[in-house]
Design an enzyme around this catalytic site. Sequence first.
Site, PDB file in Angstrom:
ATOM      1  N   HIS A   1      28.407  40.676 -32.332  1.00  0.00           N
ATOM      2  CA  HIS A   1      27.885  40.919 -31.072  1.00  0.00           C
ATOM      3  C   HIS A   1      28.761  41.717 -30.315  1.00  0.00           C
ATOM      4  O   HIS A   1      30.015  41.474 -30.212  1.00  0.00           O
ATOM      5  CB  HIS A   1      27.709  39.551 -30.382  1.00  0.00           C
ATOM      6  CG  HIS A   1      26.646  39.565 -29.161  1.00  0.00           C
ATOM      7  ND1 HIS A   1      25.532  39.613 -29.123  1.00  0.00           N
ATOM      8  CD2 HIS A   1      27.154  39.460 -27.672  1.00  0.00           C
ATOM      9  CE1 HIS A   1      25.050  39.383 -27.926  1.00  0.00           C
ATOM     10  NE2 HIS A   1      25.912  39.561 -27.154  1.00  0.00           N
TER      11      HIS A   1
ATOM     12  N   LYS B   1      17.638  42.574 -23.657  1.00  0.00           N
ATOM     13  CA  LYS B   1      18.577  43.329 -22.971  1.00  0.00           C
ATOM     14  C   LYS B   1      19.690  44.044 -24.020  1.00  0.00           C
ATOM     15  O   LYS B   1      19.844  43.176 -25.190  1.00  0.00           O
ATOM     16  CB  LYS B   1      19.578  42.204 -22.300  1.00  0.00           C
ATOM     17  CG  LYS B   1      21.094  42.789 -21.641  1.00  0.00           C
ATOM     18  CD  LYS B   1      21.613  41.732 -20.601  1.00  0.00           C
ATOM     19  CE  LYS B   1      22.833  41.391 -20.848  1.00  0.00           C
ATOM     20  NZ  LYS B   1      23.428  40.766 -19.383  1.00  0.00           N
TER      21      LYS B   1
ATOM     22  N   LYS C   1      22.778  45.845 -25.346  1.00  0.00           N
ATOM     23  CA  LYS C   1      24.019  46.155 -25.095  1.00  0.00           C
ATOM     24  C   LYS C   1      24.545  47.674 -25.292  1.00  0.00           C
ATOM     25  O   LYS C   1      24.299  47.955 -26.551  1.00  0.00           O
ATOM     26  CB  LYS C   1      25.281  45.065 -25.757  1.00  0.00           C
ATOM     27  CG  LYS C   1      25.029  43.631 -24.948  1.00  0.00           C
ATOM     28  CD  LYS C   1      25.583  43.834 -23.842  1.00  0.00           C
ATOM     29  CE  LYS C   1      25.781  42.410 -23.309  1.00  0.00           C
ATOM     30  NZ  LYS C   1      26.619  42.376 -21.889  1.00  0.00           N
TER      31      LYS C   1
ATOM     32  N   ASP D   1      22.610  46.696 -20.549  1.00  0.00           N
ATOM     33  CA  ASP D   1      23.970  46.422 -19.791  1.00  0.00           C
ATOM     34  C   ASP D   1      24.964  47.403 -20.335  1.00  0.00           C
ATOM     35  O   ASP D   1      25.178  47.252 -21.538  1.00  0.00           O
ATOM     36  CB  ASP D   1      24.352  44.957 -20.145  1.00  0.00           C
ATOM     37  CG  ASP D   1      25.444  44.412 -19.486  1.00  0.00           C
ATOM     38  OD1 ASP D   1      25.954  43.333 -19.321  1.00  0.00           O
ATOM     39  OD2 ASP D   1      26.092  45.162 -18.614  1.00  0.00           O
TER      40      ASP D   1
ATOM     41  N   GLU E   1      22.231  47.245 -15.814  1.00  0.00           N
ATOM     42  CA  GLU E   1      23.327  46.340 -15.449  1.00  0.00           C
ATOM     43  C   GLU E   1      24.924  47.209 -15.533  1.00  0.00           C
ATOM     44  O   GLU E   1      25.128  47.727 -16.410  1.00  0.00           O
ATOM     45  CB  GLU E   1      23.229  44.935 -16.318  1.00  0.00           C
ATOM     46  CG  GLU E   1      24.310  44.008 -16.003  1.00  0.00           C
ATOM     47  CD  GLU E   1      24.076  42.684 -16.996  1.00  0.00           C
ATOM     48  OE1 GLU E   1      22.887  42.636 -17.584  1.00  0.00           O
ATOM     49  OE2 GLU E   1      24.969  41.980 -16.693  1.00  0.00           O
TER      50      GLU E   1
ATOM     51  N   ASP F   1      27.008  42.837 -11.882  1.00  0.00           N
ATOM     52  CA  ASP F   1      27.452  41.782 -12.821  1.00  0.00           C
ATOM     53  C   ASP F   1      28.880  41.816 -12.441  1.00  0.00           C
ATOM     54  O   ASP F   1      29.401  41.019 -11.531  1.00  0.00           O
ATOM     55  CB  ASP F   1      27.078  42.061 -14.330  1.00  0.00           C
ATOM     56  CG  ASP F   1      27.624  40.747 -14.940  1.00  0.00           C
ATOM     57  OD1 ASP F   1      27.463  40.673 -16.350  1.00  0.00           O
ATOM     58  OD2 ASP F   1      28.109  39.731 -14.378  1.00  0.00           O
TER      59      ASP F   1
ATOM     60  N   LYS G   1      26.589  33.822 -12.485  1.00  0.00           N
ATOM     61  CA  LYS G   1      27.137  33.250 -13.753  1.00  0.00           C
ATOM     62  C   LYS G   1      28.299  32.311 -13.165  1.00  0.00           C
ATOM     63  O   LYS G   1      29.021  32.463 -12.392  1.00  0.00           O
ATOM     64  CB  LYS G   1      27.775  34.361 -14.569  1.00  0.00           C
ATOM     65  CG  LYS G   1      26.991  35.214 -15.214  1.00  0.00           C
ATOM     66  CD  LYS G   1      27.750  36.212 -16.210  1.00  0.00           C
ATOM     67  CE  LYS G   1      26.701  37.260 -16.631  1.00  0.00           C
ATOM     68  NZ  LYS G   1      27.362  38.120 -17.497  1.00  0.00           N
TER      69      LYS G   1
ATOM     70  N   GLU H   1      19.154  34.745 -19.073  1.00  0.00           N
ATOM     71  CA  GLU H   1      19.502  35.294 -20.276  1.00  0.00           C
ATOM     72  C   GLU H   1      20.346  34.167 -21.092  1.00  0.00           C
ATOM     73  O   GLU H   1      21.183  34.585 -21.862  1.00  0.00           O
ATOM     74  CB  GLU H   1      20.333  36.514 -20.202  1.00  0.00           C
ATOM     75  CG  GLU H   1      21.829  36.190 -19.397  1.00  0.00           C
ATOM     76  CD  GLU H   1      22.683  37.523 -19.094  1.00  0.00           C
ATOM     77  OE1 GLU H   1      22.029  38.813 -19.211  1.00  0.00           O
ATOM     78  OE2 GLU H   1      23.791  37.515 -18.943  1.00  0.00           O
TER      79      GLU H   1
HETATM   80  C1  MUC Z   1      27.459  40.397 -19.651  1.00  0.00           C
HETATM   81  O1  MUC Z   1      28.063  41.210 -19.384  1.00  0.00           O
HETATM   82  O2  MUC Z   1      26.275  40.283 -19.031  1.00  0.00           O
HETATM   83  C2  MUC Z   1      25.534  38.482 -21.277  1.00  0.00           C
HETATM   84  C3  MUC Z   1      24.952  38.720 -22.368  1.00  0.00           C
HETATM   85  C4  MUC Z   1      25.638  39.215 -23.192  1.00  0.00           C
HETATM   86  O3  MUC Z   1      25.353  39.409 -24.557  1.00  0.00           O
HETATM   87  O4  MUC Z   1      26.746  39.408 -22.914  1.00  0.00           O
HETATM   88  C5  MUC Z   1      27.163  38.833 -21.731  1.00  0.00           C
HETATM   89  C6  MUC Z   1      27.925  39.347 -20.800  1.00  0.00           C
HETATM   90 MG    MG Z   2      26.710  42.021 -17.859  1.00  0.00          MG
END
Ligand code: MUC
Ligand code: MG
Length: 386
Positions: A34, A179, A181, A210, A236, A262, A286, A340
Amino acid sequence: MPDTTLTIAADLRRDTAVAEIRSTIVDVPTVRGHKLSQTSITAQSYVVVELMLANGVTGIGEAATLGGPRWSEESVEAIKANIDAYLAPSLIGHASDRFEAAAARMDAAAKRNNAAKAAIETALFDAVGKTLGVPAALLLGGIVRDRVPVLWTLASGDSAQEVEEAERKLAARLHDTFKVKIGAQSAEADLARLRHLSRALEGRARLIVDVNQAWDEAVSARCLPALADMGIVLVEQPVPAWNVAAMARLRARPGTPPLLADECVFDAHDMLAVAQAGAADAVSLKLVKHAGLLGLHKVAAVAEAAGIALYGGCLLESSIGAAAHLHAFAGLRELAWGCEHFGPQILTDDLVTEPLRFADFHVHLPSGPGLGVQLDQQKLRRYARQ
Ligand code: MUC
Ligand code: MG
Protein backbone atom coordinates in the site's frame (compact mmCIF):
# COMPACT_ATOMS: atom_id res chain seq x y z
CA MET A 1 -38.99 6.87 49.58
CA PRO A 2 -35.15 6.92 49.17
CA ASP A 3 -33.91 8.46 45.93
CA THR A 4 -32.66 5.30 44.24
CA THR A 5 -31.46 7.22 41.16
CA LEU A 6 -28.72 8.89 43.18
CA THR A 7 -27.77 5.58 44.77
CA ILE A 8 -27.48 3.89 41.37
CA ALA A 9 -25.46 6.84 40.04
CA ALA A 10 -23.14 6.70 43.04
CA ASP A 11 -22.66 2.93 42.60
CA LEU A 12 -22.04 3.45 38.89
CA ARG A 13 -19.51 6.18 39.65
CA ARG A 14 -17.60 4.13 42.20
CA ASP A 15 -17.73 0.94 40.14
CA THR A 16 -16.83 2.57 36.85
CA ALA A 17 -13.63 4.24 37.98
CA VAL A 18 -10.71 3.42 35.67
CA ALA A 19 -8.70 0.66 37.37
CA GLU A 20 -6.05 -0.24 34.78
CA ILE A 21 -4.99 0.63 31.20
CA ARG A 22 -2.92 -1.82 29.14
CA SER A 23 -1.33 -1.03 25.72
CA THR A 24 -0.04 -3.59 23.19
CA ILE A 25 1.75 -2.96 19.90
CA VAL A 26 0.53 -5.27 17.14
CA ASP A 27 1.64 -5.71 13.51
CA VAL A 28 -0.90 -7.18 11.07
CA PRO A 29 0.12 -7.97 7.46
CA THR A 30 -1.80 -6.38 4.57
CA VAL A 31 -3.01 -8.38 1.54
CA ARG A 32 -0.85 -6.24 -0.78
CA GLY A 33 1.62 -3.37 -0.67
CA HIS A 34 0.00 0.00 0.00
CA LYS A 35 1.91 3.03 -1.33
CA LEU A 36 1.29 6.69 -0.47
CA SER A 37 3.34 9.77 -1.31
CA GLN A 38 5.37 9.62 1.90
CA THR A 39 5.43 5.93 2.78
CA SER A 40 4.77 2.37 1.62
CA ILE A 41 3.62 -0.53 3.81
CA THR A 42 3.06 -4.30 3.74
CA ALA A 43 1.75 -4.45 7.32
CA GLN A 44 -0.35 -2.20 9.56
CA SER A 45 0.90 -1.38 13.08
CA TYR A 46 -1.51 -0.45 15.87
CA VAL A 47 -1.50 0.10 19.61
CA VAL A 48 -4.43 -1.81 21.12
CA VAL A 49 -5.66 -0.32 24.41
CA GLU A 50 -7.50 -2.39 27.05
CA LEU A 51 -9.07 -0.23 29.76
CA MET A 52 -10.36 -2.06 32.84
CA LEU A 53 -12.99 -0.53 35.14
CA ALA A 54 -13.42 -1.26 38.85
CA ASN A 55 -16.60 -3.19 37.96
CA GLY A 56 -14.54 -5.65 35.91
CA VAL A 57 -15.70 -4.44 32.50
CA THR A 58 -12.94 -3.97 29.88
CA GLY A 59 -13.20 -1.43 27.07
CA ILE A 60 -10.97 -1.49 23.98
CA GLY A 61 -9.52 1.12 21.67
CA GLU A 62 -6.96 1.32 18.86
CA ALA A 63 -4.38 3.85 17.72
CA ALA A 64 -3.49 3.43 14.05
CA THR A 65 -0.38 4.66 12.27
CA LEU A 66 0.75 4.37 8.67
CA GLY A 67 4.40 3.53 8.03
CA GLY A 68 5.79 4.78 11.33
CA PRO A 69 5.94 8.55 12.09
CA ARG A 70 5.51 9.46 8.42
CA TRP A 71 1.78 10.12 7.90
CA SER A 72 1.79 12.13 11.13
CA GLU A 73 4.35 12.49 13.92
CA GLU A 74 3.02 9.57 15.98
CA SER A 75 4.50 6.05 15.82
CA VAL A 76 3.30 2.96 17.68
CA GLU A 77 6.50 2.94 19.72
CA ALA A 78 5.93 6.52 20.88
CA ILE A 79 2.17 5.99 21.34
CA LYS A 80 2.77 3.05 23.69
CA ALA A 81 5.51 4.90 25.58
CA ASN A 82 3.34 7.98 26.15
CA ILE A 83 0.24 5.99 27.08
CA ASP A 84 2.19 3.96 29.64
CA ALA A 85 4.20 6.86 31.08
CA TYR A 86 1.79 9.81 30.94
CA LEU A 87 -1.75 9.26 29.63
CA ALA A 88 -2.78 6.09 31.50
CA PRO A 89 -1.56 7.40 34.89
CA SER A 90 -3.61 10.57 34.35
CA LEU A 91 -6.85 8.52 34.27
CA ILE A 92 -6.38 5.85 36.95
CA GLY A 93 -9.21 6.33 39.48
CA HIS A 94 -11.11 8.72 37.15
CA ALA A 95 -14.88 8.23 36.76
CA SER A 96 -14.95 6.70 33.29
CA ASP A 97 -18.36 8.20 32.36
CA ARG A 98 -16.90 11.71 32.72
CA PHE A 99 -15.61 11.75 29.13
CA GLU A 100 -14.88 15.45 28.60
CA ALA A 101 -13.16 15.64 32.00
CA ALA A 102 -11.05 12.64 30.99
CA ALA A 103 -10.02 14.41 27.78
CA ALA A 104 -9.04 17.47 29.84
CA ARG A 105 -6.93 15.30 32.16
CA MET A 106 -5.14 13.75 29.18
CA ASP A 107 -4.54 17.19 27.66
CA ALA A 108 -2.95 18.26 30.96
CA ALA A 109 -0.74 15.16 30.91
CA ALA A 110 0.47 15.46 27.28
CA LYS A 111 0.34 17.89 24.37
CA ARG A 112 -1.11 16.50 21.10
CA ASN A 113 -0.45 12.71 21.02
CA ASN A 114 -3.91 12.62 19.44
CA ALA A 115 -3.92 9.00 18.22
CA ALA A 116 -2.90 7.82 21.69
CA LYS A 117 -5.64 9.92 23.34
CA ALA A 118 -8.24 8.73 20.82
CA ALA A 119 -7.48 5.08 21.58
CA ILE A 120 -7.98 5.66 25.31
CA GLU A 121 -11.16 7.72 24.89
CA THR A 122 -12.56 5.03 22.56
CA ALA A 123 -11.92 2.44 25.30
CA LEU A 124 -13.74 4.66 27.82
CA PHE A 125 -16.84 4.82 25.58
CA ASP A 126 -16.62 1.06 24.99
CA ALA A 127 -16.33 0.25 28.70
CA VAL A 128 -19.14 2.58 29.80
CA GLY A 129 -21.37 1.43 26.92
CA LYS A 130 -20.80 -2.20 27.92
CA THR A 131 -21.49 -1.33 31.57
CA LEU A 132 -24.78 0.43 30.72
CA GLY A 133 -25.73 -1.96 27.92
CA VAL A 134 -25.92 0.78 25.27
CA PRO A 135 -24.01 1.45 22.01
CA ALA A 136 -21.27 4.08 22.17
CA ALA A 137 -23.19 6.11 19.54
CA LEU A 138 -26.03 6.55 22.06
CA LEU A 139 -23.61 8.22 24.48
CA LEU A 140 -22.76 10.69 21.68
CA GLY A 141 -26.32 11.77 20.90
CA GLY A 142 -27.95 8.76 19.23
CA ILE A 143 -27.95 7.04 15.85
CA VAL A 144 -28.88 8.71 12.55
CA ARG A 145 -27.43 5.95 10.29
CA ASP A 146 -26.77 2.24 10.87
CA ARG A 147 -24.58 1.88 7.80
CA VAL A 148 -22.23 4.11 5.79
CA PRO A 149 -21.25 3.98 2.09
CA VAL A 150 -17.61 2.84 2.07
CA LEU A 151 -14.95 3.38 -0.60
CA TRP A 152 -11.86 1.32 -1.39
CA THR A 153 -8.36 2.75 -1.82
CA LEU A 154 -6.27 1.77 -4.87
CA ALA A 155 -2.60 2.14 -3.88
CA SER A 156 -0.44 -0.51 -5.53
CA GLY A 157 0.76 2.07 -8.04
CA ASP A 158 0.21 -0.37 -10.93
CA SER A 159 -2.89 0.79 -12.86
CA ALA A 160 -3.47 -2.61 -14.54
CA GLN A 161 -3.55 -4.31 -11.13
CA GLU A 162 -5.70 -1.48 -9.78
CA VAL A 163 -8.30 -1.87 -12.54
CA GLU A 164 -8.49 -5.59 -11.77
CA GLU A 165 -8.84 -4.90 -8.04
CA ALA A 166 -11.59 -2.33 -8.65
CA GLU A 167 -13.46 -4.77 -10.93
CA ARG A 168 -13.37 -7.40 -8.18
CA LYS A 169 -14.72 -4.94 -5.59
CA LEU A 170 -17.49 -3.78 -7.97
CA ALA A 171 -18.49 -7.37 -8.84
CA ALA A 172 -18.68 -8.25 -5.14
CA ARG A 173 -20.89 -5.17 -4.55
CA LEU A 174 -18.44 -4.04 -1.89
CA HIS A 175 -17.28 -0.68 -3.29
CA ASP A 176 -18.22 1.60 -6.19
CA THR A 177 -16.17 4.61 -5.15
CA PHE A 178 -12.37 4.34 -5.33
CA LYS A 179 -9.74 6.59 -3.79
CA VAL A 180 -6.48 6.54 -5.73
CA LYS A 181 -3.27 7.27 -3.82
CA ILE A 182 -1.02 9.52 -5.92
CA GLY A 183 2.09 11.61 -5.24
CA ALA A 184 4.63 8.79 -4.89
CA GLN A 185 5.69 9.22 -8.55
CA SER A 186 5.80 12.19 -10.93
CA ALA A 187 2.58 14.12 -11.57
CA GLU A 188 2.76 13.10 -15.25
CA ALA A 189 3.02 9.41 -14.33
CA ASP A 190 0.11 9.75 -11.91
CA LEU A 191 -2.05 11.54 -14.52
CA ALA A 192 -1.35 8.71 -17.00
CA ARG A 193 -2.26 6.14 -14.33
CA LEU A 194 -5.48 8.01 -13.56
CA ARG A 195 -6.42 8.28 -17.26
CA HIS A 196 -6.16 4.49 -17.49
CA LEU A 197 -8.31 4.01 -14.37
CA SER A 198 -10.95 6.62 -15.30
CA ARG A 199 -11.40 5.18 -18.80
CA ALA A 200 -11.63 1.60 -17.49
CA LEU A 201 -14.20 2.45 -14.81
CA GLU A 202 -16.11 5.25 -16.59
CA GLY A 203 -19.82 5.27 -15.80
CA ARG A 204 -19.50 2.42 -13.25
CA ALA A 205 -17.55 3.94 -10.37
CA ARG A 206 -16.63 7.30 -8.82
CA LEU A 207 -12.94 8.22 -8.47
CA ILE A 208 -11.32 10.50 -5.90
CA VAL A 209 -7.58 11.06 -5.39
CA ASP A 210 -5.39 11.68 -2.33
CA VAL A 211 -2.11 13.48 -3.07
CA ASN A 212 -1.02 13.32 0.59
CA GLN A 213 0.66 16.76 0.46
CA ALA A 214 3.01 15.80 -2.40
CA TRP A 215 2.35 18.65 -4.85
CA ASP A 216 3.27 22.34 -4.53
CA GLU A 217 0.93 25.12 -5.61
CA ALA A 218 2.29 25.35 -9.18
CA VAL A 219 2.02 21.59 -9.85
CA SER A 220 -1.47 21.62 -8.31
CA ALA A 221 -2.58 24.57 -10.48
CA ARG A 222 -1.38 22.69 -13.57
CA CYS A 223 -2.84 19.28 -12.67
CA LEU A 224 -6.17 19.99 -10.91
CA PRO A 225 -8.05 20.96 -14.13
CA ALA A 226 -6.78 17.74 -15.77
CA LEU A 227 -8.17 15.76 -12.84
CA ALA A 228 -11.55 17.50 -13.25
CA ASP A 229 -11.51 16.71 -16.99
CA MET A 230 -11.03 13.01 -16.12
CA GLY A 231 -14.11 13.15 -13.88
CA ILE A 232 -12.23 12.98 -10.55
CA VAL A 233 -14.90 14.20 -8.10
CA LEU A 234 -12.75 15.10 -5.07
CA VAL A 235 -9.03 15.89 -4.56
CA GLU A 236 -7.59 15.32 -1.07
CA GLN A 237 -4.77 17.43 0.43
CA PRO A 238 -2.88 18.31 -2.78
CA VAL A 239 -0.42 20.66 -1.00
CA PRO A 240 1.47 20.47 2.33
CA ALA A 241 -0.67 20.80 5.47
CA TRP A 242 0.85 24.21 6.38
CA ASN A 243 -0.16 25.78 3.06
CA VAL A 244 -3.83 26.57 3.76
CA ALA A 245 -3.48 29.80 1.76
CA ALA A 246 -2.50 27.81 -1.35
CA MET A 247 -5.49 25.48 -0.86
CA ALA A 248 -7.72 28.58 -0.80
CA ARG A 249 -6.13 30.07 -3.94
CA LEU A 250 -6.34 26.74 -5.79
CA ARG A 251 -9.96 26.29 -4.73
CA ALA A 252 -10.79 29.74 -6.17
CA ARG A 253 -9.30 28.84 -9.58
CA PRO A 254 -11.74 27.84 -12.34
CA GLY A 255 -11.54 24.14 -13.18
CA THR A 256 -10.48 23.01 -9.69
CA PRO A 257 -12.47 19.97 -8.47
CA PRO A 258 -13.82 20.05 -4.89
CA LEU A 259 -10.94 19.91 -2.37
CA LEU A 260 -10.86 17.64 0.71
CA ALA A 261 -8.83 18.82 3.73
CA ASP A 262 -7.01 16.03 5.56
CA GLU A 263 -3.57 16.63 7.12
CA CYS A 264 -4.29 20.37 7.49
CA VAL A 265 -7.18 19.78 9.91
CA PHE A 266 -6.32 18.10 13.22
CA ASP A 267 -8.36 20.09 15.77
CA ALA A 268 -11.35 22.44 15.80
CA HIS A 269 -9.03 25.48 15.61
CA ASP A 270 -7.51 24.13 12.38
CA MET A 271 -11.03 23.54 11.05
CA LEU A 272 -12.02 27.15 11.83
CA ALA A 273 -8.88 28.48 10.12
CA VAL A 274 -9.51 26.36 6.98
CA ALA A 275 -13.16 27.46 6.94
CA GLN A 276 -12.28 31.16 7.36
CA ALA A 277 -9.71 30.86 4.55
CA GLY A 278 -12.26 29.20 2.27
CA ALA A 279 -9.67 26.46 1.73
CA ALA A 280 -11.81 23.30 1.50
CA ASP A 281 -15.13 21.92 0.26
CA ALA A 282 -14.98 18.91 2.61
CA VAL A 283 -13.00 17.69 5.60
CA SER A 284 -11.74 14.18 6.43
CA LEU A 285 -12.74 13.23 10.01
CA LYS A 286 -10.33 10.82 11.77
CA LEU A 287 -9.94 9.83 15.41
CA VAL A 288 -6.12 9.84 15.09
CA LYS A 289 -6.31 13.57 14.22
CA HIS A 290 -9.08 14.72 16.58
CA ALA A 291 -7.90 12.90 19.74
CA GLY A 292 -11.21 11.10 20.25
CA LEU A 293 -14.92 10.84 19.48
CA LEU A 294 -15.73 14.11 21.29
CA GLY A 295 -13.00 15.94 19.36
CA LEU A 296 -14.25 14.48 16.08
CA HIS A 297 -17.74 15.83 16.79
CA LYS A 298 -16.27 19.27 17.61
CA VAL A 299 -14.45 19.41 14.26
CA ALA A 300 -17.62 18.23 12.51
CA ALA A 301 -19.65 20.99 14.21
CA VAL A 302 -17.27 23.71 13.01
CA ALA A 303 -17.34 22.27 9.49
CA GLU A 304 -21.15 22.05 9.49
CA ALA A 305 -21.39 25.67 10.66
CA ALA A 306 -19.16 26.69 7.74
CA GLY A 307 -21.09 24.63 5.19
CA ILE A 308 -18.11 22.30 4.69
CA ALA A 309 -19.12 18.70 3.85
CA LEU A 310 -18.08 15.74 6.00
CA TYR A 311 -16.00 12.73 4.85
CA GLY A 312 -15.46 9.74 7.15
CA GLY A 313 -11.69 9.31 7.09
CA CYS A 314 -9.47 6.48 8.25
CA LEU A 315 -5.87 5.41 8.82
CA LEU A 316 -6.45 1.78 7.79
CA GLU A 317 -7.85 0.82 11.19
CA SER A 318 -8.78 -2.76 12.04
CA SER A 319 -12.40 -3.51 13.04
CA ILE A 320 -11.63 -2.00 16.48
CA GLY A 321 -10.80 1.46 15.20
CA ALA A 322 -13.25 1.24 12.30
CA ALA A 323 -16.09 0.42 14.72
CA ALA A 324 -15.08 3.41 16.86
CA HIS A 325 -15.31 5.68 13.81
CA LEU A 326 -18.69 4.24 12.80
CA HIS A 327 -20.06 5.08 16.24
CA ALA A 328 -18.70 8.63 15.89
CA PHE A 329 -20.14 8.92 12.35
CA ALA A 330 -23.47 7.29 13.27
CA GLY A 331 -24.84 10.44 14.92
CA LEU A 332 -23.73 13.05 12.40
CA ARG A 333 -26.72 14.80 10.75
CA GLU A 334 -25.04 14.60 7.31
CA LEU A 335 -22.05 12.56 6.07
CA ALA A 336 -22.14 13.62 2.43
CA TRP A 337 -19.04 11.73 1.31
CA GLY A 338 -19.60 8.45 3.20
CA CYS A 339 -16.45 6.88 4.62
CA GLU A 340 -13.25 5.02 3.73
CA HIS A 341 -13.15 2.39 6.47
CA PHE A 342 -11.94 -0.39 4.20
CA GLY A 343 -9.13 -1.16 6.70
CA PRO A 344 -10.49 -4.52 7.94
CA GLN A 345 -10.60 -5.65 4.29
CA ILE A 346 -6.95 -4.84 3.52
CA LEU A 347 -5.62 -6.80 6.52
CA THR A 348 -4.89 -10.52 6.20
CA ASP A 349 -6.60 -10.98 9.60
CA ASP A 350 -8.58 -8.98 12.15
CA LEU A 351 -8.23 -8.39 15.89
CA VAL A 352 -11.88 -8.93 16.88
CA THR A 353 -14.01 -12.04 17.24
CA GLU A 354 -16.48 -10.87 14.57
CA PRO A 355 -15.11 -8.42 11.94
CA LEU A 356 -17.33 -5.61 10.65
CA ARG A 357 -19.93 -6.44 8.00
CA PHE A 358 -19.37 -5.08 4.47
CA ALA A 359 -22.32 -5.49 2.06
CA ASP A 360 -24.21 -3.52 -0.60
CA PHE A 361 -21.42 -0.94 -0.90
CA HIS A 362 -21.79 -0.08 2.81
CA VAL A 363 -19.99 -0.89 6.05
CA HIS A 364 -22.50 -1.63 8.82
CA LEU A 365 -22.53 -0.30 12.38
CA PRO A 366 -22.03 -3.33 14.65
CA SER A 367 -24.95 -3.85 17.05
CA GLY A 368 -24.38 -4.45 20.73
CA PRO A 369 -23.17 -2.37 23.67
CA GLY A 370 -20.10 -0.19 23.55
CA LEU A 371 -18.31 -0.48 20.17
CA GLY A 372 -20.25 -3.67 19.38
CA VAL A 373 -17.03 -5.62 18.80
CA GLN A 374 -15.02 -7.92 21.08
CA LEU A 375 -11.20 -8.16 21.21
CA ASP A 376 -9.91 -11.60 20.19
CA GLN A 377 -7.21 -12.29 22.81
CA GLN A 378 -5.73 -15.09 20.71
CA LYS A 379 -5.25 -12.70 17.74
CA LEU A 380 -3.84 -10.06 20.08
CA ARG A 381 -1.20 -12.52 21.24
CA ARG A 382 -0.53 -13.73 17.70
CA TYR A 383 0.16 -10.27 16.29
CA ALA A 384 1.65 -8.66 19.43
CA ARG A 385 5.17 -7.34 18.81
CA GLN A 386 7.60 -9.32 20.92
C1 MUC B 1 -4.97 9.35 4.17
O1 MUC B 1 -4.15 10.23 3.99
O2 MUC B 1 -6.15 9.53 3.84
C2 MUC B 1 -6.56 6.80 4.19
C3 MUC B 1 -6.68 5.83 3.26
C4 MUC B 1 -5.38 5.43 2.88
O3 MUC B 1 -5.08 4.56 2.06
O4 MUC B 1 -4.48 6.17 3.55
C5 MUC B 1 -5.16 6.85 4.60
C6 MUC B 1 -4.51 8.11 4.90
MG1 MG C 1 -5.61 11.63 3.19
